[in-house]
Design an enzyme around this catalytic site. Structure first.
Site, PDB file in Angstrom:
ATOM      1  N   ASP A  33      -5.616   2.328  -3.157  1.00  0.00           N
ATOM      2  CA  ASP A  33      -6.801   2.166  -2.316  1.00  0.00           C
ATOM      3  C   ASP A  33      -7.120   3.469  -1.589  1.00  0.00           C
ATOM      4  O   ASP A  33      -8.211   3.646  -1.060  1.00  0.00           O
ATOM      5  CB  ASP A  33      -6.645   1.001  -1.336  1.00  0.00           C
TER       6      ASP A  33
ATOM      7  N   ASP B 152      -0.939   1.478  -4.251  1.00  0.00           N
ATOM      8  CA  ASP B 152      -1.895   0.510  -4.806  1.00  0.00           C
ATOM      9  C   ASP B 152      -3.253   1.134  -5.078  1.00  0.00           C
ATOM     10  O   ASP B 152      -4.191   0.447  -5.490  1.00  0.00           O
ATOM     11  CB  ASP B 152      -2.045  -0.702  -3.877  1.00  0.00           C
TER      12      ASP B 152
ATOM     13  N   SER C  51       0.818  -1.208   0.000  1.00  0.00           N
ATOM     14  CA  SER C  51       0.000   0.000   0.000  1.00  0.00           C
ATOM     15  C   SER C  51       0.854   1.261   0.000  1.00  0.00           C
ATOM     16  O   SER C  51       1.596   1.505  -0.940  1.00  0.00           O
ATOM     17  CB  SER C  51      -0.958  -0.031   1.191  1.00  0.00           C
TER      18      SER C  51
ATOM     19  N   ASP D  70      -2.083   6.602  -3.542  1.00  0.00           N
ATOM     20  CA  ASP D  70      -0.932   5.886  -2.997  1.00  0.00           C
ATOM     21  C   ASP D  70      -0.532   4.755  -3.935  1.00  0.00           C
ATOM     22  O   ASP D  70      -1.061   4.638  -5.045  1.00  0.00           O
ATOM     23  CB  ASP D  70      -1.219   5.385  -1.577  1.00  0.00           C
TER      24      ASP D  70
END
Length: 386
Positions: free
Chosen positions: A251, A249, A106, A247
């Site tokens: 999410d 990834d 992440s 960010d």
């Protein structure tokens, strides 16, 4: 005696990568192989698992090792390659998968890598599911199969296009007058977000838009310290409507107004909830007139939504806890101070990409700036305890 080893944290497995280690303090290919065996055993070797990864350099060896473990239990694997976490969550129902896996850390720094598991609904694995996998991992009680029972691996090529099509089918607006600056932070959304905005004819400028697992443009977490470049572009140009930062990834998504100021995600959550209620309240069952958020959110959400008869459910911190509340007792929207937004009508995972479309639709349809749209949403002080 088998020593118990806690491998899951608050958001799946997340550790510094190492190619080899005698202990499980780091995430190694060997550990990934055995976690794959454990997940496959938990799924009884009879499941279709969809796997995505972010742009981190260590995602490749972890992916190959993890897949080796899964197929060695008889599970079939569909790989998506480098895609955003929301795209993985969306894909699970479309691909009729039994489980999803994202290989990502992440917003963490580049040396980290991780594994996060997802239910077919798009909601991350619950603690009791992780505990069962952890027990299998610690006991090494993996199922045995014969040579002719090994699972298959296939690749899905067009999942970004499918995600974009799903969003543009549901969320319609003319973005030709909008001027947007997008900062994907060299992450997994470098392709999908500009491509989505092109579908809406939005005028897009990008920075840090080349995928690079070393994050050369900025640190992955989209916070004030890391978004100075984006803020300055908006502040000095005076010709851009909004900034969008994600960010690694994707999410998480953070929005900046036309003056380059970061919008408090809870204020935006309130605005999105009010917009949703104005559009669809008559179609929402009374028991679903709820928004869920974590306990570290301010009370402004409750105060802003009370006039609309909308209840706020407070949960433990984490997108999975917020998603659980949306599933039971129910709700139409969830979000956190980190910039995650969950739309349960589509899936129960954070979807920054759909959220971008919804925010731009409000601006395009109203003819107002984001700052003007937010003027009736109160500003409450927020103190981080991190």
């Amino acid at each position: 005696m088998i020593l118990s080893n806690t491998i899951f944290g608050t958001s799946g497995i997340r550790r510094v990568f190492s190619n080899y280690s005698n202990e499980d303090v780091m995430l190694t290919p060997q550990m990934a192989l055995e976690v794959g065996l454990a997940l496959g055993t938990y799924l009884k070797g009879d499941a279709t698992v969809v796997i995505a990864k972010d742009i981190r350099t260590s995602a490749l060896p972890i992916e190959y090792a993890f897949i080796s473990g899964l197929v060695s239990t008889g599970c079939d694997v569909k790989t998506l390659g480098i895609v955003a976490t929301p795209t993985l969550a969306m894909s699970l129902s479309y691909l009729r998968a039994d489980c999803g896996v994202v290989i990502t850390a992440s917003h963490n720094t580049p040396e980290y890598i991780g594994l996060k598991f997802w239910n077919p609904s798009g909601m991350g694995y619950l603690p009791d599911q992780e505990e069962q996998i952890e027990r299998i991992y610690n006991e090494k009680s993996f199922i045995k199969i014969e040579w002719d029972q090994v699972g298959s691996v296939s690749h899905v090529n067009d999942i970004n296009d499918i995600h974009i099509s799903d969003i543009t089918r549901r969320i319609k607006f003319d973005g030709s007058k909008l001027k947007v600056v997008v900062d994907p932070g060299n992450g997994a959304s470098c392709d999908v977000v500009p491509k989505l905005l092109d579908e809406y004819d939005v005028n897009v400028m990008t920075i840090n838009a080349q995928m690079d697992g070393k994050f050369p443009g900025r640190h992955s977490e989209p916070n004030k310290e890391n978004l100075i470049q984006l803020s300055n572009i908006l502040n000095f140009s005076k010709q851009k409507d909004i900034g969008i930062a994600l960010d690694g990834d994707a999410d998480r998504v953070i929005f900046l107004d036309e003056n380059g100021e970061i919008v408090d995600p809870i204020r935006l959550l309130a605005l999105l909830a009010i917009d949703y209620l104005k559009r669809y309240k008559e179609n929402i069952p009374k028991e679903k007139l709820k928004v869920s958020t974590a306990v570290n959110s301010s009370s402004l959400l409750q105060d802003a939504l009370a006039p609309y008869g909308c209840e706020v459910i407070y949960t433990e911190v984490g997108d999975i806890k917020v998603a659980q509340a949306l599933k039971e007792p129910g709700g139409f929207l969830g979000g956190e101070t980190s910039g995650t937004y969950i739309w349960p009508r589509t899936h129960l995972g954070p979807d920054s990409i759909a959220t971008i479309a919804k925010v731009l639709r409000m601006i395009a349809e109203s003819g107002k700036t984001l700052r003007e749209l937010l003027k009736d949403i109160p500003i409450y002080p927020y103190y981080s305890t991190n």
